[in-house]
Design a protein around this motif. Structure first.
Motif, PDB file in Angstrom:
ATOM      1  N   GLY A   1       1.033  -1.487  -0.425  1.00  0.00           N
ATOM      2  CA  GLY A   1      -0.196   0.086   0.147  1.00  0.00           C
ATOM      3  C   GLY A   1       0.642   0.995   0.059  1.00  0.00           C
ATOM      4  N   TYR A   2      -0.056   1.952   0.166  1.00  0.00           N
ATOM      5  CA  TYR A   2       0.916   3.491  -0.400  1.00  0.00           C
ATOM      6  C   TYR A   2      -0.092   4.765   0.684  1.00  0.00           C
ATOM      7  CZ  TYR A   2      -2.220   4.211  -4.003  1.00  0.00           C
ATOM      8  OH  TYR A   2      -2.882   4.213  -4.431  1.00  0.00           O
ATOM      9  N   VAL A   3       0.980   5.593   0.360  1.00  0.00           N
ATOM     10  CA  VAL A   3       0.297   7.120   1.438  1.00  0.00           C
ATOM     11  C   VAL A   3      -0.625   7.762   0.060  1.00  0.00           C
ATOM     12  CG1 VAL A   3      -0.055   9.375   2.543  1.00  0.00           C
ATOM     13  CG2 VAL A   3       1.467   7.181   3.366  1.00  0.00           C
ATOM     14  N   ASN A   4      -1.770   8.062   0.428  1.00  0.00           N
ATOM     15  CA  ASN A   4      -2.990   8.997  -0.216  1.00  0.00           C
ATOM     16  C   ASN A   4      -2.076  10.125  -1.523  1.00  0.00           C
ATOM     17  OD1 ASN A   4      -4.125  10.438  -2.098  1.00  0.00           O
ATOM     18  ND2 ASN A   4      -6.278   8.934  -1.676  1.00  0.00           N
ATOM     19  N   PRO A   5      -1.500  10.427  -1.998  1.00  0.00           N
ATOM     20  CA  PRO A   5      -0.818  11.414  -2.687  1.00  0.00           C
ATOM     21  C   PRO A   5      -1.978  12.648  -2.710  1.00  0.00           C
ATOM     22  CG  PRO A   5      -1.060  10.144  -4.410  1.00  0.00           C
ATOM     23  CD  PRO A   5      -1.536   9.337  -3.720  1.00  0.00           C
ATOM     24  N   ILE A   6      -2.907  12.664  -2.365  1.00  0.00           N
ATOM     25  CA  ILE A   6      -3.690  13.868  -2.527  1.00  0.00           C
ATOM     26  C   ILE A   6      -4.497  13.953  -0.902  1.00  0.00           C
ATOM     27  CG2 ILE A   6      -6.037  15.208  -3.116  1.00  0.00           C
ATOM     28  CD1 ILE A   6      -6.191  12.824  -5.752  1.00  0.00           C
ATOM     29  N   ASP A   7      -4.668  13.421  -0.502  1.00  0.00           N
ATOM     30  CA  ASP A   7      -4.738  13.316   1.197  1.00  0.00           C
ATOM     31  C   ASP A   7      -3.510  12.400   1.965  1.00  0.00           C
ATOM     32  OD1 ASP A   7      -7.728  12.549   2.702  1.00  0.00           O
ATOM     33  OD2 ASP A   7      -6.564  13.464   3.549  1.00  0.00           O
ATOM     34  N   THR A   8      -2.683  12.967   2.242  1.00  0.00           N
ATOM     35  CA  THR A   8      -2.039  12.577   3.441  1.00  0.00           C
ATOM     36  C   THR A   8      -2.322  11.772   4.160  1.00  0.00           C
ATOM     37  OG1 THR A   8      -0.939  14.511   3.754  1.00  0.00           O
ATOM     38  CG2 THR A   8      -0.457  13.788   1.956  1.00  0.00           C
ATOM     39  N   ASP A   9      -3.825  12.224   5.072  1.00  0.00           N
ATOM     40  CA  ASP A   9      -4.001  11.682   6.271  1.00  0.00           C
ATOM     41  C   ASP A   9      -4.944  10.029   5.664  1.00  0.00           C
ATOM     42  OD1 ASP A   9      -4.887  14.721   7.340  1.00  0.00           O
ATOM     43  OD2 ASP A   9      -3.525  13.456   7.684  1.00  0.00           O
ATOM     44  N   VAL A  10      -4.817   9.510   4.694  1.00  0.00           N
ATOM     45  CA  VAL A  10      -5.639   8.085   4.034  1.00  0.00           C
ATOM     46  C   VAL A  10      -4.223   7.161   3.788  1.00  0.00           C
ATOM     47  CG1 VAL A  10      -7.210   7.470   2.553  1.00  0.00           C
ATOM     48  CG2 VAL A  10      -7.406   9.437   3.845  1.00  0.00           C
ATOM     49  N   TYR A  11      -3.954   5.944   4.370  1.00  0.00           N
ATOM     50  CA  TYR A  11      -3.337   5.631   3.310  1.00  0.00           C
ATOM     51  C   TYR A  11      -4.294   4.328   2.730  1.00  0.00           C
ATOM     52  CZ  TYR A  11       0.730   2.241   3.569  1.00  0.00           C
ATOM     53  OH  TYR A  11       2.028   1.313   2.858  1.00  0.00           O
TER      54      TYR A  11
ATOM     55  N   MET B   1      13.445 -10.189   6.004  1.00  0.00           N
ATOM     56  CA  MET B   1      12.957 -11.328   5.859  1.00  0.00           C
ATOM     57  C   MET B   1      14.836 -11.937   6.567  1.00  0.00           C
ATOM     58  SD  MET B   1      12.620 -13.736   3.017  1.00  0.00           S
ATOM     59  CE  MET B   1      11.352 -13.008   2.698  1.00  0.00           C
ATOM     60  N   GLU B   2      15.914 -11.558   6.179  1.00  0.00           N
ATOM     61  CA  GLU B   2      17.126 -11.670   6.271  1.00  0.00           C
ATOM     62  C   GLU B   2      17.852 -11.214   7.886  1.00  0.00           C
ATOM     63  OE1 GLU B   2      18.107 -13.576   4.379  1.00  0.00           O
ATOM     64  OE2 GLU B   2      20.101 -14.070   4.950  1.00  0.00           O
ATOM     65  N   SER B   3      17.594  -9.885   7.659  1.00  0.00           N
ATOM     66  CA  SER B   3      18.161  -9.353   8.515  1.00  0.00           C
ATOM     67  C   SER B   3      16.978  -8.713  10.430  1.00  0.00           C
ATOM     68  CB  SER B   3      18.400  -7.407   8.295  1.00  0.00           C
ATOM     69  OG  SER B   3      17.267  -6.585   8.147  1.00  0.00           O
ATOM     70  N   GLY B   4      16.326  -9.516  10.429  1.00  0.00           N
ATOM     71  CA  GLY B   4      14.545  -9.193  11.357  1.00  0.00           C
ATOM     72  C   GLY B   4      14.478  -7.133  11.464  1.00  0.00           C
ATOM     73  N   ASP B   5      15.138  -6.539  10.745  1.00  0.00           N
ATOM     74  CA  ASP B   5      14.634  -5.655  10.562  1.00  0.00           C
ATOM     75  C   ASP B   5      13.332  -4.982  10.303  1.00  0.00           C
ATOM     76  OD1 ASP B   5      17.779  -4.135   9.380  1.00  0.00           O
ATOM     77  OD2 ASP B   5      17.661  -4.243  11.138  1.00  0.00           O
ATOM     78  N   ALA B   6      12.709  -4.107  11.106  1.00  0.00           N
ATOM     79  CA  ALA B   6      11.126  -3.669  10.744  1.00  0.00           C
ATOM     80  C   ALA B   6      11.487  -3.422   9.244  1.00  0.00           C
ATOM     81  CB  ALA B   6      11.192  -2.722  10.934  1.00  0.00           C
ATOM     82  N   VAL B   7       9.748  -3.550   8.783  1.00  0.00           N
ATOM     83  CA  VAL B   7       9.641  -3.144   7.273  1.00  0.00           C
ATOM     84  C   VAL B   7       8.812  -1.664   7.484  1.00  0.00           C
ATOM     85  CG1 VAL B   7       8.019  -3.793   5.439  1.00  0.00           C
ATOM     86  CG2 VAL B   7       9.039  -5.211   6.814  1.00  0.00           C
ATOM     87  N   GLU B   8       9.654  -0.785   6.258  1.00  0.00           N
ATOM     88  CA  GLU B   8       8.913   0.691   6.442  1.00  0.00           C
ATOM     89  C   GLU B   8       7.811   1.336   5.802  1.00  0.00           C
ATOM     90  OE1 GLU B   8      11.648   3.459   5.814  1.00  0.00           O
ATOM     91  OE2 GLU B   8      10.121   5.423   5.201  1.00  0.00           O
ATOM     92  N   LEU B   9       6.865   1.329   5.965  1.00  0.00           N
ATOM     93  CA  LEU B   9       5.510   0.768   5.601  1.00  0.00           C
ATOM     94  C   LEU B   9       5.735   3.130   4.882  1.00  0.00           C
ATOM     95  CD1 LEU B   9       2.550  -0.689   7.524  1.00  0.00           C
ATOM     96  CD2 LEU B   9       3.963  -1.662   5.545  1.00  0.00           C
ATOM     97  N   HIS B  10       5.792   3.801   5.436  1.00  0.00           N
ATOM     98  CA  HIS B  10       5.363   4.808   4.412  1.00  0.00           C
ATOM     99  C   HIS B  10       6.457   5.818   6.032  1.00  0.00           C
ATOM    100  CE1 HIS B  10       3.044   6.485   8.158  1.00  0.00           C
ATOM    101  NE2 HIS B  10       2.149   4.906   8.066  1.00  0.00           N
ATOM    102  N   ALA B  11       7.214   7.386   5.401  1.00  0.00           N
ATOM    103  CA  ALA B  11       7.523   7.539   6.391  1.00  0.00           C
ATOM    104  C   ALA B  11       7.194   9.290   6.695  1.00  0.00           C
ATOM    105  CB  ALA B  11       8.928   8.445   5.648  1.00  0.00           C
ATOM    106  N   VAL B  12       6.226   9.384   6.839  1.00  0.00           N
ATOM    107  CA  VAL B  12       4.976  10.528   6.732  1.00  0.00           C
ATOM    108  C   VAL B  12       5.220  10.813   8.561  1.00  0.00           C
ATOM    109  CG1 VAL B  12       3.018  11.162   7.131  1.00  0.00           C
ATOM    110  CG2 VAL B  12       3.763  10.004   5.088  1.00  0.00           C
ATOM    111  N   GLY B  13       5.185   9.994   9.380  1.00  0.00           N
ATOM    112  CA  GLY B  13       4.545  10.080  11.119  1.00  0.00           C
ATOM    113  C   GLY B  13       4.538   8.691  11.043  1.00  0.00           C
ATOM    114  N   ASP B  14       3.938   8.647  12.382  1.00  0.00           N
ATOM    115  CA  ASP B  14       3.852   7.599  13.333  1.00  0.00           C
ATOM    116  C   ASP B  14       3.110   6.533  13.078  1.00  0.00           C
ATOM    117  OD1 ASP B  14       4.588   9.238  16.978  1.00  0.00           O
ATOM    118  OD2 ASP B  14       5.395   8.678  15.317  1.00  0.00           O
ATOM    119  N   GLU B  15       1.927   7.526  12.238  1.00  0.00           N
ATOM    120  CA  GLU B  15       0.423   6.304  11.189  1.00  0.00           C
ATOM    121  C   GLU B  15       0.375   7.379  10.902  1.00  0.00           C
ATOM    122  OE1 GLU B  15      -0.833   3.341  14.985  1.00  0.00           O
ATOM    123  OE2 GLU B  15      -2.099   5.225  14.125  1.00  0.00           O
ATOM    124  N   VAL B  16      -0.447   6.732   9.580  1.00  0.00           N
ATOM    125  CA  VAL B  16      -1.113   7.637   8.726  1.00  0.00           C
ATOM    126  C   VAL B  16      -3.056   6.593   8.935  1.00  0.00           C
ATOM    127  CG1 VAL B  16      -1.701   8.161   6.701  1.00  0.00           C
ATOM    128  CG2 VAL B  16       0.569   8.547   6.864  1.00  0.00           C
TER     129      VAL B  16
END
Length: 757
Positions: free
Chosen positions: A519-529, A572-587
């Motif tokens: 998924g992705y952050v809505n480019p028009i309304d950045t409050d919507v994922y 899967m290899e490193s155990g690091d977190a998966v980044e979903l977005h960089a907008v803030g804590d939550e969208v």
């Protein structure tokens, strides 16, 4: 081994050594044979053949003599021009002067005469293609080194003085140098190709830092990309255009002192800050590869000389594609599909997570547009131009990226607690329980299920549960994966309605980034994922760590898995977190990062044909690949439920069994899907009353089995096609037998066969 190419004895020894090296590593004899055949073909052409459009197309487009350089310029108008064809014919018939100096002048004048006719019909000068024409007409006076700067480098190595020679002259002087040194040749083809072989092995740089290396194909070079971590980070220093770069190179021609060059930059751009003068200079050295420094002196590199002489950015393409971070990444993704400029910027920011603003990605995009590799349409969508597609065709690798910026310790949990892993493994059903849970109509060999189970649950890799099923189309790969997924949950009784422990993803062509899955952050309304079904499934798996959650990637290589799976493969290899977005804590309720679930099981199915992509090492290293090709017709479970009479059923089974044997030998056999389709067709045909069982079988074989028969002429394929035709004739399937015999004839007479023609 180092050889002195200026010394006659050293040149003879180097020539023999280089030819032997190229024979062993780069199929030299095959290339020489192709050159000889081509030259014989050209010499044998009479006037009407020669000036004909077909022959002219061959003359201008055949790459036998040289395949490197600017070989994509459109010369269709040249090929169609009768006057040019007649001019070439008249030149071909002329007797060349015997003396070297007069012959040099004659060929130079002929070149310019033809060039004047050609350039009026093309957007750019097709120097490479015109060179191939001249080398085809006068092979005794040309080498196979089509790139003029490479030819000049070879000439210098041979001790020749290089001045303002015409580009046709140096070929003759190099060949004369080899003759004068007493170099022995087996054939004229070997005489033409030896200069290229010498250049490849003893003149050009062949170490790990070289931008080009000999490819497996004789007469060609392959780019040698630097890994992402060692590349120059962007093309930011020089403002302006290609003309600005050429102007600076013009000043450096012949050599300059560093101080003089910096003063020249200041005079051209008085507003430039003092500390930016050196940055511009370093850009010409590191970002363009066009200058080199020796102490306080600056000189053009051979690449810079070629760039300055022709004005064509193709001369620096090797450097930009292999040395500049992001350059190949952008061309690579645009070659898959156009991108809005905003998305292109986002893609480049993934290449270098340090590019947190739009500045660096935008500068790189502007240069790519300035070089005329890409252009924006009215909707601000970035498209490759024809030139851009030519450059992108040289990218034979998957461009790398820099690792993500390390997050603070509190931002994500990188390790799954051991107790969660142990609880997951303790809850897994046994292999015998999994086998028993498979439906009765799914007949798979027990060892195949065991292979899949072992590949997914290797205790040395507690997070890596990833398998790839490859093999025969219609053999049941998807059903095996689905049956296994259901078997893992066969004993579960507490599932909510509509909830399953598996999720099917039908991979689509054109998935070039993880947004298709995550998924992705809505480019028009950045409050919507914009959520996806896969993301929902992933969040469910995270919330329920003690049970396995299986995702089936159906036909996973319709797009590049290493692109759309990139964050999952890394995590899967490193155990690091998966980044979903960089907008803030939550969208909405979607966090910026999620832990990679150790209970996620990924099973991908793969078909290998012209519509799919190969799998990269990044995917193969993390997966267990299970291949199955062998299908036993008798094991198909649908025989027992067929409504056909015993005789008709026996005939269908006999025909399919007999066809399976020869087709298996050439990997053109069929799976259970095809068996089911053929049987169903015959049943429907007989039930309708319009067809006999034999007629329906004939039509069905013609429709379901023969269309996949294709290939190039080999003894194995001929034998297989003959056997197929024999089987069909022996069972009186006349329509199918006739088509099979046509394919056999095509294979023998035309060298290849296709059902569709």
């Amino acid at each position: 081994m180092a050889f002195d190419l200026i010394d006659d004895a050293g040149l003879r020894e180097a020539s023999a050594s280089a030819l032997e090296l190229h024979r062993n590593g780069h199929s030299l004899d095959s290339w020489i044979s192709r050159v000889a055949d081509w030259l014989t073909h050209v010499e044998a052409a009479d006037h009407d053949t020669f000036v004909g459009r077909d022959f002219q197309h061959q003359l201008w487009e055949v790459q036998t003599i040289a395949a490197t350089g600017q070989g994509h310029i459109d010369v269709s108008a040249v090929i169609a021009d009768k006057a040019i064809a007649e001019k070439l014919w008249s030149l071909k018939q002329a007797k060349l002067p015997d003396s070297l100096s007069e012959r040099i002048a004659w060929l130079g004048a002929a070149w310019e005469e033809v060039s004047a006719l050609v350039v009026a019909l093309t957007i750019r000068k097709p120097r490479l293609k015109q060179y191939r024409v001249f080398a085809s007409l006068w092979p005794q006076h040309f080498t196979t080194v089509a790139h003029y700067q490479k030819l000049k480098s070879l000439g210098r190595a041979l001790g020749l003085s290089i001045g303002s020679d015409h580009r046709t002259e140096l070929h003759q002087r190099i060949l004369q140098r080899l003759d004068d040194a007493g170099v022995a040749f087996r054939s004229r083809g070997e005489r033409m190709t030896l200069p290229w072989v010498l250049y490849v092995h003893y003149v050009q740089e062949n170490g790990s830092e070289a931008t080009e290396l000999p490819s497996e194909s004789a007469g060609d070079l392959r780019l040698n990309p630097l890994p992402a971590g060692r590349r120059r980070r962007g093309m930011l220093a020089i403002n302006g255009s290609v003309a600005s770069v050429l102007a600076m190179l013009e000043f450096a021609k012949g050599g300059r002192k560093r101080a003089d060059f910096l003063e020249h930059i200041r005079s051209v751009n008085p507003k430039l800050a003092t500390n930016s003068l050196g940055t511009n200079l370093n850009a010409l050295i590191a970002e363009w590869g066009a200058l080199r420094s020796s102490g306080d002196d600056l000189f053009l590199t051979p690449r810079g000389e070629a760039f300055l002489e022709s004005g064509e950015t193709e001369e620096v393409s090797d450097w930009l594609l292999t040395q500049i971070l992001g350059f190949d990444n952008l061309l690579y993704v645009l070659n898959q599909a156009p991108l809005p400029q905003k998305q292109a910027i986002s893609r480049l920011q993934k290449v270098n997570p340090g590019w947190t603003s739009n500045y660096a990605p935008t500068a790189l995009i502007n240069w790519i547009k300035g070089i005329e590799l890409a252009e924006l349409d009215a909707g601000k969508v970035l498209h490759l131009t024809q030139r851009g597609r030519e450059w992108a065709s040289r990218i034979h690798w998957i461009p790398g990226e820099l690792p993500p910026v390390v997050k603070d310790a509190g931002e994500s949990r990188t390790d799954t607690p051991a107790e969660e892993i142990e609880d997951l493994w303790s809850n897994l059903p046994t292999l015998s329980e999994i086998r028993a849970a498979f439906p009765a109509d799914l007949v798979f060999d027990a060892s195949l299920i065991a292979q899949l189970h072992a590949g997914l649950w290797n205790r040395r890799h507690p997070r890596r549960h990833f398998a790839v099923l490859t093999g025969l189309s219609g053999a049941g790969k998807t059903q095996l994966a689905l049956g296994y997924a259901k078997a893992l949950w066969a004993g579960e009784t507490d599932l909510d309605p509509g909830q399953h422990g598996y999720h099917i993803v039908a991979v689509q062509p054109g998935w070039h980034d993880p947004s298709s899955l995550l998924g992705y952050v809505n480019p028009i309304d950045t409050d919507v994922y914009m959520r996806t079904g896969f993301l929902e499934f992933l969040l469910r798996a995270i919330a329920d760590p003690d049970r396995p959650y299986v995702v089936l990637l159906d036909e996973m290589n319709l797009s590049h898995p290493e692109q759309y799976l990139a964050p999952l493969l890394s995590a899967m290899e490193s155990g690091d977190a998966v980044e979903l977005h960089a907008v803030g804590d939550e969208v909405g309720d979607v966090p910026g990062y999620i832990d990679y679930p150790s209970n996620l099981v990924i099973i991908g199915t793969v078909n290998m044909d012209e519509t799919t992509h190969g799998l990269s090492d990044k995917v193969l290293d993390r997966s267990a690949v299970i291949e199955f090709w062998d299908i036993n017709v008798d094991d198909y479970p649908g025989w027992t439920s067929s409504v056909l009479g015993a005789g008709a059923l026996a005939q269908v089974k006999a025909v399919l069994s007999a066809l399976m044997t020869p087709l298996r030998a050439v990997r053109l056999h069929f799976g259970w899907r095809t068996i089911a389709d053929v049987l169903g067709y015959v049943e429907a045909g007989v039930e309708g009353g319009a067809l006999t069982a034999a007629e329906a079988l004939d039509h069905s074989v013609y429709a379901k089995i023969l269309p996949k028969l294709r290939g190039e002429d080999t003894k194995r394929l001929r034998d297989a096609f003959d056997a197929v035709a024999g089987v069909l004739e022996s069972h009186s399937l006349s329509r199918s037998a006739k088509k099979a015999r046509e394919l056999c004839a095509d294979l023998r007479e035309q060298g290849s066969a296709r059902f569709w023609r």
